[in-house]
Design an enzyme around this catalytic site. Structure first.
Site, short mmCIF file in Angstrom:
data_model
loop_
_atom_site.label_atom_id
_atom_site.label_comp_id
_atom_site.label_asym_id
_atom_site.label_seq_id
_atom_site.Cartn_x
_atom_site.Cartn_y
_atom_site.Cartn_z
CG HIS A 9 65.56 -14.07 1.60
ND1 HIS A 9 64.32 -14.33 2.11
CD2 HIS A 9 66.05 -15.27 1.17
CE1 HIS A 9 64.06 -15.63 2.00
NE2 HIS A 9 65.09 -16.23 1.45
CG HIS A 53 60.58 -9.61 -1.95
ND1 HIS A 53 59.71 -9.09 -1.05
CD2 HIS A 53 61.18 -10.67 -1.34
CE1 HIS A 53 59.77 -9.78 0.08
NE2 HIS A 53 60.65 -10.75 -0.07
CG ASP A 69 58.86 -5.75 -1.97
OD1 ASP A 69 58.19 -4.73 -1.73
OD2 ASP A 69 58.38 -6.76 -2.51
#
Length: 287
Positions: free
Chosen positions: A181, A222, A226
């Site tokens: 994302h 996450h 990350d």
């Protein structure tokens, strides 16, 4: 009033047709690059699906972001997805604004070639990273006790190739470092920073990117690492890949190019033809 609306609609239609005439030759020239970039999106999804078979749930790792940010819970996971959807479609629509806007700086085909190059380079690094080490998932469906945390071995190759879309994408596990994302978000924001023209939109886009980062961590989709790795990795990828690519022809108006009178339909059509010739001849266009 009706006459004014009809007149403006006619102008927009002429502008749209003129832009189509400019973009079609570019598409004919660049379609292989665009197709390769789109196909790699599937390969990226396939790789993420594959690592789910290797995922082994375990205790959630200690994380500074989890300690600092309140947990939203699984019932509010949609918030970060809503923000991401807003980012994606806002950028997508902006890349097509030359078809309706008189003020334009980009060519839609060329900007998407550039964006896909950034995405592919970042996703290659992401695939290498999450296959190197599989961390226990932080998302709720990836934790111990969840039926979705581990995938049984596939019965056939077709089961893997179909990647169980879209459920397999939404409920994936193991593809953690770094956030997909955030790859899309940062590529879009950095691209608009260079080719966008509205200052407040540029500032707002950075704010939304930060909010998206915090929401991903608060949703426990996450680990903080990350997201942090995505910020500096994608920024560096965009910087270096952008240096290697040919600069886009600038369509922004020059200081002496603003017409004193509105362009007639004939003048506007002639202008589009002139721009078309310059583009095909490889001459950067300046108005």
């Amino acid at each position: 009033m009706a006459f004014y609306i009809a007149r403006q609609a006619s102008k927009v239609w002429r502008r749209f047709c003129g832009e189509v005439a400019l973009e079609i030759p570019l598409l004919a020239q660049k379609w292989k690059l665009l197709l390769a970039g789109l196909l790699f999106q599937y390969i990226h999804g396939l790789a993420a699906r594959g690592v789910h078979y290797l995922h082994r749930p375990g205790p959630v790792l200690q994380d500074a972001g989890f300690f600092l940010l309140p947990e939203l819970g699984p019932d509010k996971a949609y918030i970060s997805e809503t923000v991401f959807t807003f980012i994606f479609f806002s950028f997508f629509l902006w890349t097509f604004h030359p078809f309706v806007s008189q003020s334009k700086k980009i060519y839609t085909v060329l900007i998407w070639c550039r964006v896909l190059a950034f995405l592919v380079a970042s996703q290659i690094l992401r695939i290498i990273t999450f296959y190197s080490t599989q961390l226990p998932g932080s998302n709720y469906h990836c934790r111990e006790g969840s039926k979705l945390a581990r995938l049984p071995l596939p019965d056939n190759a077709l089961e893997v190739l179909l990647i169980n879309f879209p459920r397999g994408v939404i409920y994936g596990c193991g593809d953690l470092i770094f956030s997909s994302h955030m790859i899309f978000t940062l590529v879009f924001v950095l691209t608009y920073q260079k080719y966008g023209t509205t200052r407040w939109v540029k500032q707002f886009s950075w704010l939304v990117a930060v909010i998206q980062s915090l929401l991903i961590i608060a949703s426990r989709k996450h680990y903080t690492v990350d997201v942090v790795v995505a910020w500096y990795t994608v920024s560096l990828v965009v910087f270096f890949v952008d240096k290697k690519l040919t600069e886009l022809p600038d369509r922004s108006p020059g200081p002496t190019s603003i017409p004193l009178l509105p362009l007639s339909a004939k003048s506007e059509d002639g202008k589009n033809k002139e721009e078309h010739k310059k583009l095909l001849n490889g001459i950067p266009h300046t108005q």
